[in-house]
Scaffold this motif. Sequence first.
Motif, PDB file in Angstrom:
ATOM      1  N   GLY A 183       0.814  -1.217   0.000  1.00 24.52           N
ATOM      2  CA  GLY A 183       0.000   0.000   0.000  1.00 24.52           C
ATOM      3  C   GLY A 183       0.845   1.262   0.000  1.00 24.52           C
ATOM      4  N   ASP A 184       0.172   2.407  -0.174  1.00 21.18           N
ATOM      5  CA  ASP A 184       0.870   3.689  -0.278  1.00 21.18           C
ATOM      6  C   ASP A 184       1.397   4.189   1.061  1.00 21.18           C
ATOM      7  OD1 ASP A 184       0.648   3.964  -3.010  1.00 21.18           O
ATOM      8  OD2 ASP A 184      -1.343   4.898  -2.897  1.00 21.18           O
ATOM      9  N   GLY A 185       1.031   3.512   2.158  1.00 19.37           N
ATOM     10  CA  GLY A 185       1.493   3.947   3.487  1.00 19.37           C
ATOM     11  C   GLY A 185       2.892   3.444   3.820  1.00 19.37           C
ATOM     12  N   LYS A 186       3.503   2.648   2.947  1.00 18.93           N
ATOM     13  CA  LYS A 186       4.867   2.158   3.181  1.00 18.93           C
ATOM     14  C   LYS A 186       5.737   2.650   2.030  1.00 18.93           C
ATOM     15  CE  LYS A 186       3.271   1.156   6.438  1.00 18.93           C
ATOM     16  NZ  LYS A 186       2.853   0.783   7.732  1.00 18.93           N
ATOM     17  N   THR A 187       6.485   3.726   2.287  1.00 14.83           N
ATOM     18  CA  THR A 187       7.293   4.351   1.233  1.00 14.83           C
ATOM     19  C   THR A 187       8.782   4.188   1.520  1.00 14.83           C
ATOM     20  OG1 THR A 187       7.457   6.515   2.327  1.00 14.83           O
ATOM     21  CG2 THR A 187       5.480   6.120   0.977  1.00 14.83           C
ATOM     22  N   TRP A 188       9.580   4.340   0.458  1.00 11.58           N
ATOM     23  CA  TRP A 188      11.035   4.267   0.606  1.00 11.58           C
ATOM     24  C   TRP A 188      11.529   5.396   1.501  1.00 11.58           C
ATOM     25  CZ3 TRP A 188      13.265  -0.049  -0.349  1.00 11.58           C
ATOM     26  CH2 TRP A 188      12.814  -0.874  -1.385  1.00 11.58           C
ATOM     27  N   ARG A 189      11.010   6.597   1.245  1.00  4.47           N
ATOM     28  CA  ARG A 189      11.461   7.750   2.014  1.00  4.47           C
ATOM     29  C   ARG A 189      11.152   7.597   3.499  1.00  4.47           C
ATOM     30  NH1 ARG A 189       9.253  12.857  -0.906  1.00  4.47           N
ATOM     31  NH2 ARG A 189       8.315  13.215   1.136  1.00  4.47           N
ATOM     32  N   GLY A 190       9.922   7.149   3.795  1.00  3.92           N
ATOM     33  CA  GLY A 190       9.531   6.966   5.194  1.00  3.92           C
ATOM     34  C   GLY A 190      10.398   5.913   5.869  1.00  3.92           C
ATOM     35  N   THR A 191      10.664   4.830   5.151  1.00  5.27           N
ATOM     36  CA  THR A 191      11.428   3.720   5.725  1.00  5.27           C
ATOM     37  C   THR A 191      12.874   4.129   5.991  1.00  5.27           C
ATOM     38  OG1 THR A 191      10.010   2.236   4.471  1.00  5.27           O
ATOM     39  CG2 THR A 191      12.013   1.282   5.408  1.00  5.27           C
TER      40      THR A 191
END
Length: 181
Positions: free
Chosen positions: A46-54
Amino acid sequence: MDPLAVVVTGLWAMLPAYVPNNAAVLAGGGAPIDGGRSLDGRRLLGDGKTWRGTVGGILAGALLSSGLNAIRPTLEPILDITLPAFPLGPTLALPVGAMVGDIIASFGKRRLDKERGAAVPVIDQLDFVMGALALVFVVDPGWTAGVFSLPVLGVVVLMTPILHLSTNWAAYVVGLKNEPW
Ligand code: CTP
Ligand code: MG
């Protein structure tokens, strides 16, 4: 260990696993990890798991460990509590494990047909704790067993949901998060 020391040790040792989630909310956005791909008609993550966030979350957690190592000698005599230092392995394993635990939970939630952001009590509050504890145990079992005695583990499992829910609620109130959980 006296009760105050148990609580302080649990919070201290888990801080590098707590902060990545909150940092991911701030750093998130941009390309999703799953690249928009689906499995059986449901998004992989899903869109709630992003590279930037991680990546932002992992960096924040690792930087925090280094900061805690730096203030430890000053804090110990003030609190009169012996605090664990973070060697390199746990410094990386705590935030990486937290982010991976959260990502695995998202994978599971999508398979159960829960949309991004849908509340899944207990899992939402403890996925990152389980991920962090599992990975840090694999990477440095001696350190993990020494820090996380049964009482400390108990404090972590009881206090994490309270802390997680209150910081998420605060992030929602100030408009950083779409849902209050
Ligand atoms: N976030 C991110 N990358 C991550 C984790 C979180 O970019 N690895 C960001 C996203 O903007 C996400 C927000 O932080 O929406 C809140 O995280 P979380 O509650 O874990 O995600 P949800 O949006 O609830 O998605 P899911 O249902 O998959 O948990
Ligand atoms: Mg969520």
